[in-house]
Design a protein around this motif. Sequence first.
Motif, PDB file in Angstrom:
ATOM      1  N   TRP B  90     -74.730 -12.429  -9.165  1.00 37.48           N
ATOM      2  CA  TRP B  90     -74.875 -11.044  -8.726  1.00 37.48           C
ATOM      3  C   TRP B  90     -76.187 -10.441  -9.245  1.00 37.48           C
ATOM      4  O   TRP B  90     -76.414 -10.412 -10.450  1.00 37.48           O
ATOM      5  CB  TRP B  90     -73.693 -10.196  -9.205  1.00 37.48           C
ATOM      6  CG  TRP B  90     -73.721  -8.841  -8.574  1.00 37.48           C
ATOM      7  CD1 TRP B  90     -73.951  -7.649  -9.178  1.00 37.48           C
ATOM      8  CD2 TRP B  90     -73.544  -8.548  -7.189  1.00 37.48           C
ATOM      9  NE1 TRP B  90     -73.926  -6.626  -8.262  1.00 37.48           N
ATOM     10  CE2 TRP B  90     -73.681  -7.157  -7.025  1.00 37.48           C
ATOM     11  CE3 TRP B  90     -73.296  -9.333  -6.057  1.00 37.48           C
ATOM     12  CZ2 TRP B  90     -73.582  -6.538  -5.791  1.00 37.48           C
ATOM     13  CZ3 TRP B  90     -73.191  -8.708  -4.831  1.00 37.48           C
ATOM     14  CH2 TRP B  90     -73.322  -7.327  -4.706  1.00 37.48           C
ATOM     15  N   ILE B 155     -67.256 -13.941 -10.983  1.00 38.89           N
ATOM     16  CA  ILE B 155     -67.922 -12.637 -11.056  1.00 38.89           C
ATOM     17  C   ILE B 155     -67.241 -11.715 -10.049  1.00 38.89           C
ATOM     18  O   ILE B 155     -67.104 -12.064  -8.880  1.00 38.89           O
ATOM     19  CB  ILE B 155     -69.419 -12.798 -10.738  1.00 38.89           C
ATOM     20  CG1 ILE B 155     -70.070 -13.670 -11.811  1.00 38.89           C
ATOM     21  CG2 ILE B 155     -70.104 -11.439 -10.655  1.00 38.89           C
ATOM     22  CD1 ILE B 155     -71.476 -14.123 -11.474  1.00 38.89           C
ATOM     23  N   PRO B 156     -66.763 -10.548 -10.503  1.00 39.80           N
ATOM     24  CA  PRO B 156     -65.999  -9.701  -9.577  1.00 39.80           C
ATOM     25  C   PRO B 156     -66.857  -9.184  -8.434  1.00 39.80           C
ATOM     26  O   PRO B 156     -68.054  -8.932  -8.602  1.00 39.80           O
ATOM     27  CB  PRO B 156     -65.541  -8.545 -10.475  1.00 39.80           C
ATOM     28  CG  PRO B 156     -66.522  -8.503 -11.598  1.00 39.80           C
ATOM     29  CD  PRO B 156     -66.966  -9.921 -11.823  1.00 39.80           C
ATOM     30  N   TYR B 157     -66.242  -9.074  -7.279  1.00 43.11           N
ATOM     31  CA  TYR B 157     -66.902  -8.451  -6.130  1.00 43.11           C
ATOM     32  C   TYR B 157     -65.921  -7.511  -5.456  1.00 43.11           C
ATOM     33  O   TYR B 157     -64.831  -7.943  -5.122  1.00 43.11           O
ATOM     34  CB  TYR B 157     -67.403  -9.489  -5.128  1.00 43.11           C
ATOM     35  CG  TYR B 157     -68.163  -8.835  -3.994  1.00 43.11           C
ATOM     36  CD1 TYR B 157     -69.471  -8.429  -4.186  1.00 43.11           C
ATOM     37  CD2 TYR B 157     -67.543  -8.555  -2.783  1.00 43.11           C
ATOM     38  CE1 TYR B 157     -70.168  -7.793  -3.173  1.00 43.11           C
ATOM     39  CE2 TYR B 157     -68.240  -7.915  -1.768  1.00 43.11           C
ATOM     40  CZ  TYR B 157     -69.543  -7.540  -1.969  1.00 43.11           C
ATOM     41  OH  TYR B 157     -70.228  -6.887  -0.982  1.00 43.11           O
ATOM     42  N   PRO B 158     -66.270  -6.258  -5.240  1.00 40.03           N
ATOM     43  CA  PRO B 158     -67.503  -5.577  -5.655  1.00 40.03           C
ATOM     44  C   PRO B 158     -67.729  -5.678  -7.163  1.00 40.03           C
ATOM     45  O   PRO B 158     -66.782  -5.763  -7.935  1.00 40.03           O
ATOM     46  CB  PRO B 158     -67.270  -4.125  -5.243  1.00 40.03           C
ATOM     47  CG  PRO B 158     -66.184  -4.175  -4.219  1.00 40.03           C
ATOM     48  CD  PRO B 158     -65.334  -5.350  -4.579  1.00 40.03           C
ATOM     49  N   PHE B 159     -69.008  -5.659  -7.538  1.00 35.04           N
ATOM     50  CA  PHE B 159     -69.346  -5.847  -8.938  1.00 35.04           C
ATOM     51  C   PHE B 159     -69.068  -4.563  -9.727  1.00 35.04           C
ATOM     52  O   PHE B 159     -69.507  -3.479  -9.347  1.00 35.04           O
ATOM     53  CB  PHE B 159     -70.818  -6.211  -9.086  1.00 35.04           C
ATOM     54  CG  PHE B 159     -71.214  -6.452 -10.512  1.00 35.04           C
ATOM     55  CD1 PHE B 159     -70.740  -7.556 -11.199  1.00 35.04           C
ATOM     56  CD2 PHE B 159     -72.042  -5.563 -11.184  1.00 35.04           C
ATOM     57  CE1 PHE B 159     -71.084  -7.786 -12.523  1.00 35.04           C
ATOM     58  CE2 PHE B 159     -72.400  -5.777 -12.503  1.00 35.04           C
ATOM     59  CZ  PHE B 159     -71.915  -6.889 -13.179  1.00 35.04           C
TER      60      PHE B 159
END
Lengths: 190, 170
Positions: B90, B155-159
């Motif tokens: 990201w 990695i989270p999405y939305p960040f």
Amino acid sequence: MSDASQGASALTPEVKGIIGATAEKIEASFPWGIEREGLRIFTQAIMDPDPRYWDDEFAAKTKFGGIITPPIYCTYIGRRTRPGADDPITRAFEENPYSDGIQGVRTPETRGGLPNIPTPLVRTLNAGNEIEVRQYPKLGDRIFSQAKYADIKERVGKDGSRMLIVTTETVYTNQNDEVLCILRASSIRR
Amino acid sequence: MTTAQELRDKKQTWWDDVDVGHEFPPLVIGPLTSTHLFRWSAAIENWHRIHYDQSFAVYHEGLPSVLGQGSWKQSILPRYLKDLCLPDGWPWKVSFQHRAMIVPGDTLTIWAKVTKKYQEEGLGFLDLDVGMRHYAETCPGRATIVLPIRNGKPIPYPFVPPKKLSEQTS
């Protein structure tokens, strides 16, 4: 030299009082939201052939689940001339045949504007930008923006002149009020 | 330049494999022409004549040529960082200043070098020095990206930035 640029602090109570002032939230995109043709024109202009911007089949298999746009795209879509508006280019050159293409062409945007900073320091220089990305806009998304004065600091130059460093923060959100991108623009007022 | 196929096939760069001092592969764009500049002006409806009207730029404004747009430069840096992070990293944030002007004929090298490597809330962060170079550094800045850690959490999405780091930004 004004009192504000030599001697007296430029960070007056009136200037401090405007920190945190927030503008009206406005829709930056057209009512039909983000569409393919605008996205194609934009991505080709930044020379980015990423299939995530145009290949539905490929994009659907990515973590984003479909077509996305470049992270900064939403900060530009509010600048376009709205359908039905009087042609701003014709108008500007009728008023001034020597227009530089900015004066008189860009319609002053009254919606979503921040109040003027109460200071005699009127010369403005770009001091740099920061872009924070949280989520990519998707096709069909409607984009909203809201600006605020995030911070105003005073700086004293080597010659003793005083200046203000103004940081404006604009938050871009989608139709679900999810944050897409935050633009922090700093300018010097002297 | 990067091709669509290269972006389609992009292999993940892992946080584990990058150390302070690492220089990412640069992106080279150019030589720029006045047609490139005009295309950008049309794309974002920026009608300032210094970007596409050579006579106006030189004889009226006293410039050496039509000028490359700062808005184009600030769109290229996030694009480059996005490419570095694909497919699952990201490009969280980038800050920069506009310095030397760019004009037709310039070839630009967009670059990034790791200055700090750390973890927060189980995510792998890299702070970078970034820039866009021709005969001078035209857009120096700093960035923070997140790259996946092998066997680490996604990695989270939305960040959503870790609270500690988010407070440092705002």
